[in-house]
Design a protein around this motif. Structure first.
Motif, PDB file in Angstrom:
ATOM      1  N   CYS A 100       0.864  -1.176   0.000  1.00 21.29           N
ATOM      2  CA  CYS A 100       0.000   0.000   0.000  1.00 21.29           C
ATOM      3  C   CYS A 100       0.902   1.228   0.000  1.00 21.29           C
ATOM      4  O   CYS A 100       1.759   1.373   0.885  1.00 21.29           O
ATOM      5  CB  CYS A 100      -0.916   0.024   1.221  1.00 21.29           C
ATOM      6  N   ILE A 101       0.724   2.108  -0.976  1.00 22.91           N
ATOM      7  CA  ILE A 101       1.567   3.294  -1.100  1.00 22.91           C
ATOM      8  C   ILE A 101       0.690   4.532  -1.230  1.00 22.91           C
ATOM      9  O   ILE A 101      -0.510   4.437  -1.515  1.00 22.91           O
ATOM     10  CB  ILE A 101       2.510   3.184  -2.315  1.00 22.91           C
ATOM     11  N   VAL A 196      -9.947   2.770   4.486  1.00 24.59           N
ATOM     12  CA  VAL A 196      -8.830   2.204   3.733  1.00 24.59           C
ATOM     13  C   VAL A 196      -8.421   0.856   4.309  1.00 24.59           C
ATOM     14  O   VAL A 196      -8.351  -0.160   3.604  1.00 24.59           O
ATOM     15  CB  VAL A 196      -7.635   3.177   3.721  1.00 24.59           C
ATOM     16  N   ARG A 197      -8.137   0.829   5.606  1.00 25.26           N
ATOM     17  CA  ARG A 197      -7.717  -0.431   6.217  1.00 25.26           C
ATOM     18  C   ARG A 197      -8.850  -1.456   6.195  1.00 25.26           C
ATOM     19  O   ARG A 197      -8.620  -2.660   6.013  1.00 25.26           O
ATOM     20  CB  ARG A 197      -7.270  -0.177   7.656  1.00 25.26           C
ATOM     21  N   GLU A 198     -10.062  -0.980   6.328  1.00 30.30           N
ATOM     22  CA  GLU A 198     -11.217  -1.884   6.264  1.00 30.30           C
ATOM     23  C   GLU A 198     -11.307  -2.542   4.896  1.00 30.30           C
ATOM     24  O   GLU A 198     -11.562  -3.742   4.778  1.00 30.30           O
ATOM     25  CB  GLU A 198     -12.486  -1.081   6.555  1.00 30.30           C
ATOM     26  N   PHE A 199     -11.057  -1.753   3.834  1.00 28.40           N
ATOM     27  CA  PHE A 199     -11.088  -2.310   2.488  1.00 28.40           C
ATOM     28  C   PHE A 199      -9.962  -3.319   2.291  1.00 28.40           C
ATOM     29  O   PHE A 199     -10.167  -4.412   1.756  1.00 28.40           O
ATOM     30  CB  PHE A 199     -10.970  -1.192   1.446  1.00 28.40           C
ATOM     31  N   VAL A 200      -8.757  -2.958   2.718  1.00 32.41           N
ATOM     32  CA  VAL A 200      -7.589  -3.816   2.497  1.00 32.41           C
ATOM     33  C   VAL A 200      -7.723  -5.128   3.246  1.00 32.41           C
ATOM     34  O   VAL A 200      -7.457  -6.210   2.716  1.00 32.41           O
ATOM     35  CB  VAL A 200      -6.295  -3.077   2.896  1.00 32.41           C
ATOM     36  N   GLU A 201      -8.154  -5.078   4.511  1.00 31.09           N
ATOM     37  CA  GLU A 201      -8.166  -6.280   5.348  1.00 31.09           C
ATOM     38  C   GLU A 201      -9.438  -7.106   5.199  1.00 31.09           C
ATOM     39  O   GLU A 201      -9.386  -8.338   5.260  1.00 31.09           O
ATOM     40  CB  GLU A 201      -7.963  -5.890   6.811  1.00 31.09           C
ATOM     41  N   GLU A 207      -5.511 -12.841   0.219  1.00 34.11           N
ATOM     42  CA  GLU A 207      -5.414 -13.429  -1.123  1.00 34.11           C
ATOM     43  C   GLU A 207      -5.455 -12.363  -2.204  1.00 34.11           C
ATOM     44  O   GLU A 207      -4.677 -12.391  -3.154  1.00 34.11           O
ATOM     45  CB  GLU A 207      -6.559 -14.428  -1.326  1.00 34.11           C
ATOM     46  N   GLY A 208      -6.371 -11.406  -2.047  1.00 37.46           N
ATOM     47  CA  GLY A 208      -6.471 -10.341  -3.039  1.00 37.46           C
ATOM     48  C   GLY A 208      -5.291  -9.394  -2.988  1.00 37.46           C
ATOM     49  O   GLY A 208      -4.785  -8.949  -4.026  1.00 37.46           O
ATOM     50  N   LEU A 209      -4.806  -9.075  -1.777  1.00 40.18           N
ATOM     51  CA  LEU A 209      -3.702  -8.139  -1.631  1.00 40.18           C
ATOM     52  C   LEU A 209      -2.411  -8.691  -2.224  1.00 40.18           C
ATOM     53  O   LEU A 209      -1.586  -7.928  -2.751  1.00 40.18           O
ATOM     54  CB  LEU A 209      -3.505  -7.797  -0.156  1.00 40.18           C
ATOM     55  N   ALA A 210      -2.215 -10.000  -2.162  1.00 40.97           N
ATOM     56  CA  ALA A 210      -0.957 -10.602  -2.612  1.00 40.97           C
ATOM     57  C   ALA A 210      -0.661 -10.298  -4.072  1.00 40.97           C
ATOM     58  O   ALA A 210       0.508 -10.217  -4.471  1.00 40.97           O
ATOM     59  CB  ALA A 210      -1.002 -12.108  -2.389  1.00 40.97           C
ATOM     60  N   ARG A 211      -1.684 -10.119  -4.897  1.00 39.69           N
ATOM     61  CA  ARG A 211      -1.452  -9.818  -6.319  1.00 39.69           C
ATOM     62  C   ARG A 211      -1.965  -8.427  -6.683  1.00 39.69           C
ATOM     63  O   ARG A 211      -2.337  -8.164  -7.831  1.00 39.69           O
ATOM     64  CB  ARG A 211      -2.126 -10.866  -7.201  1.00 39.69           C
TER      65      ARG A 211
END
Length: 459
Positions: A100-101, A196-201, A207-211
């Motif tokens: 996340c940037i 933001v964190r709610e969406f990411v986690e 699984e989604g964040l890894a790619r």
């Protein structure tokens, strides 16, 4: 070798730019007026002793107008303004996957900065119209209502239109987990910091964040940083596309990108035009969205960027909002989320009657199109008599299409409905759609042979 030459050119450009130094003469909110700074629009600068970063956005009576990317605290009249880059650049590469940037390319996930990144211009031109291969392959999303009724093509640009609180972010997270794309690039523009964190986690998950690459610019950050975040997401997506990968780029939301561009336009004296939006808003929207798509690659396989852009609509009416209206004219289709469906408990709350995919004939088979049209006609028939059904005024047998739609409504709803964490198999749902269409056709034929219904609705 080419990478080293590119980096050398950037360093040379930066060294040349740093020769130019101006001084602060005025400060207006997040806008700094600078004397004696002969740099082009888009050049990066550092302001004051605190070295706040900024970008040249315009000129006024010989002075450069600099929009700050960071708070203006500590800036004084006479402070030096030093050029750091002749054009806005961003570091991109495989090292951003799972990260996340922010709009400056700096990590905000508490992990060490990624390595092995390549600088790339933020304002890269769109691919030439004659270098865009035709869109001829579908991209499954794992969402039944999309894959069966408004399928995405690889390289298509699709809008998701809805009012606030109808499930846009949850839908994007579901698509990011279930898509066939090789890489996701997700731009959260103007989001609330809490979300933001709610969406990411929660919505995206491990699984989604890894790619995925997640670029964030929250609503409390300066407008130029929100614009940079959107363009950085485009640059990252282009990097992966040029390596022959299929990229799904999701931006939430284009409306807040437009708000940021309006703020920048007004700050440099651009006159407001349509409902307070400056003309540059609409041109910047078009340039941003045109960067998605397929592109010919002479050095290897042709990659693609499939764009999925959310647009907030005022009062849930897309036609009443100038940003939504402009986006519909630019994009290759639109998915409409309906508040009434969301309130009725359906997820995703997609109104398939009002949603359109302009590449549907190119990415689906005639059998798929025929089955889809059969079910769509039943939904349209049910909608025609919905008010009559609600008050008990519909007479069975008045309209054979409506009769069949009423009988099959639960099966149609089952095809459109799925849980927020459920990923469906596109082939299985397509088989279900065909079976439902065949069943509907048999029921309509039976009623036609029996003479029931004249296509009329009881008054």
């Amino acid at each position: 070798m080419s990478l080293k030459l590119s980096e050398a050119a950037i360093l040379a450009s930066r060294a040349l730019t740093e020769r130019f130094t101006g001084c602060v003469c005025a400060l207006r909110g997040m806008t700094v007026l600078v004397d004696d700074l002969p740099l082009p629009v888009g050049a990066g600068v550092r302001v004051g002793t605190g070295q706040a970063s900024g970008e040249v956005v315009g000129f006024e009576q010989g002075r450069a107008i600099v929009m700050l990317c960071e708070p203006s605290d500590g800036i004084r009249a006479g402070d030096h303004v030093i050029g750091v880059a002749s054009e806005a650049m961003a570091p991109v590469g495989e090292g951003l996957l799972g990260r996340c940037i922010n709009g400056l390319g700096r990590p905000i996930d508490g992990i060490a900065p990624p390595r092995g990144l390549t600088p790339r211009p933020l304002r890269a031109p769109a691919v030439s119209a004659m270098r865009r291969p035709l869109i001829d392959r579908a991209m499954a999303t794992g969402v039944s209502a999309i894959d069966t009724f408004t399928p995405l093509g690889r390289g298509q640009r699709m809008g998701v239109f809805a009012g606030p609180g109808v499930g846009k972010s949850t839908l994007l997270g579901q698509i990011a987990r279930g898509t066939e794309a090789d890489v996701n690039v997700i731009a959260l523009i103007g989001e609330r910091g809490r979300e933001v964190r709610e969406f990411v986690e929660h919505s995206l998950g491990e699984e989604g964040l890894a790619r995925s690459v997640v670029v964030v610019a929250t609503s409390d950050e300066p407008p130029v940083l929100r614009l940079r975040a959107a363009r950085l997401a485009c640059a990252a997506a282009e990097h992966f596309r040029d390596r022959g990968l299929d990229v799904l780029m999701m931006m939430d939301s284009v409306t807040r990108f437009a708000h940021a561009q309006r703020q920048v336009g007004l700050s440099i004296g651009e006159p407001p035009a349509t409902r307070g939006y400056t003309p540059s808003v609409f041109s910047e929207m078009a340039m941003l969205m045109e960067r998605a798509g397929r592109a010919e690659n002479e050095r290897g396989p042709s990659g693609s960027i499939t764009g999925l852009y959310t647009i907030l609509v005022e009062g849930d009416e897309a036609s009443a909002d100038p940003i939504a209206d402009a986006a519909r004219g630019i994009l290759d289709g639109h998915i409409m989320l309906d508040r009434a469906l969301a309130q009725a408990g359906r997820f995703p709350a997609i109104d398939v009657l009002d949603s359109v995919s302009r590449v549907l004939p190119q990415v689906t088979t005639p059998e798929h199109q025929s089955a889809r049209q059969q079910v769509i006609s039943l939904l349209a028939a049910h909608k025609r008599v919905e008010e009559l059904l609600r008050v008990g005024a519909y007479a069975k047998g008045s309209d054979r299409h409506a009769d069949v739609a009423i009988e099959l409504l639960d099966e149609i709803e089952a095809l459109l409905r799925q849980g927020p964490t459920e990923i469906t198999d596109a082939a299985e749902r397509l088989s279900n759609l065909r079976g439902l269409a065949i069943k509907a056709g048999e029921m309509l034929s039976k009623r036609a042979r029996g003479g029931g219904g004249r296509g009329e609705v009881a008054a």
